[in-house]
Enzyme design. Structure first.
Site, PDB file in Angstrom:
ATOM      1  CG  ASN A   1      -6.673  -0.988   0.686  1.00 36.26           C
ATOM      2  OD1 ASN A   1      -5.921  -0.610  -0.217  1.00 36.26           O
ATOM      3  ND2 ASN A   1      -6.231  -1.396   1.860  1.00 36.26           N
TER       4      ASN A   1
ATOM      5  CG  HIS B   1      -3.329   3.391   1.544  1.00 39.84           C
ATOM      6  ND1 HIS B   1      -3.798   2.938   0.343  1.00 39.84           N
ATOM      7  CD2 HIS B   1      -3.414   2.338   2.415  1.00 39.84           C
ATOM      8  CE1 HIS B   1      -4.149   1.663   0.470  1.00 39.84           C
ATOM      9  NE2 HIS B   1      -3.929   1.290   1.716  1.00 39.84           N
TER      10      HIS B   1
ATOM     11  CB  CYS C   1      -0.963  -0.006   1.176  1.00 40.11           C
ATOM     12  SG  CYS C   1      -2.098  -1.387   1.112  1.00 40.11           S
TER      13      CYS C   1
HETATM   14  O1  UT7 Z   1      -3.996  -1.111   3.555  1.00 36.34           O
HETATM   15  C1  UT7 Z   1      -3.631  -2.164   4.397  1.00 36.34           C
HETATM   16  C2  UT7 Z   1      -4.712  -3.252   4.377  1.00 36.34           C
HETATM   17  N1  UT7 Z   1      -5.843  -2.832   5.120  1.00 36.34           N
HETATM   18  C3  UT7 Z   1      -6.191  -3.418   6.286  1.00 36.34           C
HETATM   19  O2  UT7 Z   1      -5.586  -4.333   6.752  1.00 36.34           O
HETATM   20  C4  UT7 Z   1      -7.403  -2.870   6.967  1.00 36.34           C
HETATM   21  C5  UT7 Z   1      -7.141  -2.470   8.383  1.00 36.34           C
HETATM   22  N2  UT7 Z   1      -8.119  -2.989   9.271  1.00 36.34           N
HETATM   23  C6  UT7 Z   1      -9.449  -2.666   9.195  1.00 36.34           C
HETATM   24  O3  UT7 Z   1      -9.865  -1.881   8.354  1.00 36.34           O
HETATM   25  C7  UT7 Z   1     -10.382  -3.268  10.193  1.00 36.34           C
HETATM   26  O4  UT7 Z   1      -9.619  -3.917  11.203  1.00 36.34           O
HETATM   27  C8  UT7 Z   1     -11.379  -4.289   9.547  1.00 36.34           C
HETATM   28  C9  UT7 Z   1     -12.404  -3.519   8.699  1.00 36.34           C
HETATM   29  C10 UT7 Z   1     -10.641  -5.292   8.706  1.00 36.34           C
HETATM   30  C11 UT7 Z   1     -12.147  -5.019  10.654  1.00 36.34           C
HETATM   31  O5  UT7 Z   1     -12.815  -4.091  11.478  1.00 36.34           O
HETATM   32  P1  UT7 Z   1     -12.670  -4.227  13.061  1.00 36.34           P
HETATM   33  O6  UT7 Z   1     -13.493  -3.171  13.656  1.00 36.34           O
HETATM   34  O7  UT7 Z   1     -11.197  -4.237  13.369  1.00 36.34           O
HETATM   35  O8  UT7 Z   1     -13.363  -5.632  13.344  1.00 36.34           O
HETATM   36  P2  UT7 Z   1     -12.733  -6.939  14.030  1.00 36.34           P
HETATM   37  O9  UT7 Z   1     -11.780  -7.592  13.111  1.00 36.34           O
HETATM   38  O10 UT7 Z   1     -12.282  -6.609  15.416  1.00 36.34           O
HETATM   39  O11 UT7 Z   1     -14.027  -7.831  14.142  1.00 36.34           O
HETATM   40  C12 UT7 Z   1     -15.162  -7.460  14.962  1.00 36.34           C
HETATM   41  C13 UT7 Z   1     -16.256  -8.485  14.745  1.00 36.34           C
HETATM   42  C14 UT7 Z   1     -15.757  -9.930  14.877  1.00 36.34           C
HETATM   43  O12 UT7 Z   1     -16.809 -10.684  15.463  1.00 36.34           O
HETATM   44  P3  UT7 Z   1     -16.767 -11.059  17.011  1.00 36.34           P
HETATM   45  O13 UT7 Z   1     -15.493 -11.844  17.207  1.00 36.34           O
HETATM   46  O14 UT7 Z   1     -16.748  -9.745  17.758  1.00 36.34           O
HETATM   47  O15 UT7 Z   1     -18.014 -11.851  17.208  1.00 36.34           O
HETATM   48  C15 UT7 Z   1     -15.599 -10.373  13.437  1.00 36.34           C
HETATM   49  O16 UT7 Z   1     -15.739 -11.773  13.282  1.00 36.34           O
HETATM   50  O17 UT7 Z   1     -16.794  -8.383  13.412  1.00 36.34           O
HETATM   51  C16 UT7 Z   1     -16.727  -9.658  12.764  1.00 36.34           C
HETATM   52  N3  UT7 Z   1     -16.504  -9.430  11.335  1.00 36.34           N
HETATM   53  C17 UT7 Z   1     -17.509  -9.212  10.477  1.00 36.34           C
HETATM   54  N4  UT7 Z   1     -18.842  -9.113  10.619  1.00 36.34           N
HETATM   55  C18 UT7 Z   1     -19.582  -8.863   9.538  1.00 36.34           C
HETATM   56  C19 UT7 Z   1     -15.313  -9.388  10.669  1.00 36.34           C
HETATM   57  N5  UT7 Z   1     -15.524  -9.131   9.370  1.00 36.34           N
HETATM   58  C20 UT7 Z   1     -16.867  -9.021   9.226  1.00 36.34           C
HETATM   59  C21 UT7 Z   1     -17.700  -8.741   8.116  1.00 36.34           C
HETATM   60  N6  UT7 Z   1     -19.029  -8.673   8.309  1.00 36.34           N
HETATM   61  N7  UT7 Z   1     -17.212  -8.549   6.880  1.00 36.34           N
END
Ligand code: UT7
Length: 328
Positions: free
Chosen positions: A285, A255, A115
């Protein structure tokens, strides 16, 4: 300090026609539009159709940048493309672009910095110009991340899209114009936070495919924290090194990683959201393509004008992070 400036003479971008909406994804994995919009700001992303690939997107963006700069492909001294989803393992995507532009001896190569790839590419092009070696350099960020996305993994498949952006860099007699500052960084210790494994360590074969390691793997939460922290540091560094006050900056082109990451960093820096150019809702992204697409859109929307000071920041796999400051 160089006697030359490296100015942005023209910009262009191209995204595929095909849209992948949050509702489309909710039919593929257990997710929904509300969750995706709230957590990321993304509403849809573009994905390639048959016949499209990283080089076709890159070439389309390049043609627009050349047209905006008013130069012909033959005027180019160098083509550099930032990508992690290139046309093939080799040759480089830049070679395919050069051939598609009708060139047969112009140097062309790719840069892999995920990225942060476009800012690494930009600084490479700028260095060739500031050294006095070249006059016109085409720098591109192009990705077809849909080819590396696991559409059974809801934690990552909602994030990524395809597209390309390009800038023509041109030598100027005024070293205070154009790209006036850039810093590049890497820390390979963090590679597992965000990776796509096929390669010499993990050759393509049954073991790799059994773990679905042909696709990108991300630890979203960890990347999130890393991105917010680096975003702030990179802006502060750019302001300090260029002796700028926040009000001197016309626009920040970050980004496009996640709307919440951008909001949070801008808030912590005490900057209003109107200072950030954001288009993540439309494209998701697009890794190395996200900054040059956003930059081109901002130029064409009249949001970047002569005399403006633009700060770009990026962070991603490697880990890598980078910034650049441009005086238009
Ligand atoms: O440019 C570099 C690449 N970009 C990235 O790596 C992105 C950076 N990270 C992010 O944007 C965020 O961390 C995400 C959007 C990927 C995830 O958001 P988050 O607020 O960090 O969610 P989380 O991973 O902590 O997950 C929270 C909950 C989990 O459920 P439980 O364990 O609380 O029951 C996940 O399983 O949300 C669940 N979850 C989803 N639910 C519905 C994870 N993905 C999804 C989804 N839809 N697509």
């Amino acid at each position: 300090m160089s006697q030359y400036g490296a100015i942005i003479a023209g910009t262009g971008s191209f995204v595929p026609e095909k849209r992948l909406t949050n509702d489309d994804l909710s039919k593929m994995v257990d997710t929904n539009d509300e969750w995706i919009v709230q957590r990321t700001g993304i509403r849809e992303r573009r994905v390639v159709s048959e016949g499209e690939s990283t080089a076709t997107l890159a070439t389309a963006a390049a043609r627009k940048a050349l047209e905006a700069a008013g130069i012909e492909p033959k005027d180019l001294d160098l083509i550099v493309c930032g990508t992690i989803s290139g046309e093939m393992v080799f040759p480089s995507t830049a070679c395919f672009v050069a051939a598609a532009l009708g060139l047969n001896s112009t140097p062309a190569f790719d840069i892999s910095a995920a990225c942060s790839g476009f800012l690494y590419t930009l600084q490479t092009g700028v260095s060739f110009i500031k050294s006095g070696l070249y006059r016109n350099v085409l720098v591109i960020g192009a990705e077809t991340l849909s080819r590396l996305t696991d559409y059974t993994d809801r934690g990552s498949c909602i994030l990524f899209g395809d597209g390309a952006g390009a800038l023509v860099l041109q030598r100027s007699p005024d070293p205070k114009l154009g790209v006036i500052y850039s810093s590049l960084h890497a820390d390979g210790h963090g590679w597992e936070m965000l990776c796509c494994k096929p390669g010499s360590r993990h050759p393509i074969g049954e073991a790799l495919l059994a773990e679905r390691n042909q696709y990108m793997k991300i630890r979203g939460r960890e990347v999130y924290k890393f991105a917010v922290q680096r975003f702030e540091e990179l802006i502060e560094d750019a302001l300090r090194k260029c002796e700028l006050k926040p009000e001197d900056v016309s626009l920040i082109v970050p980004h496009q990683v996640n709307q919440r990451i951008i909001d949070s960093a801008m808030h912590k820096l005490g900057l209003g959201m109107e200072k950030a150019y954001v288009n993540i809702d439309k494209y998701g992204n697009t890794s190395a393509a996200s900054i040059p697409i956003a930059f081109d859109e901002a130029v064409r929307a009249g949001k970047i004008n002569p005399g403006d000071v633009i700060v770009m920041v990026a962070f991603g796999a490697g880990l890598t992070w980078a910034n650049a400051v441009v005086r238009m």
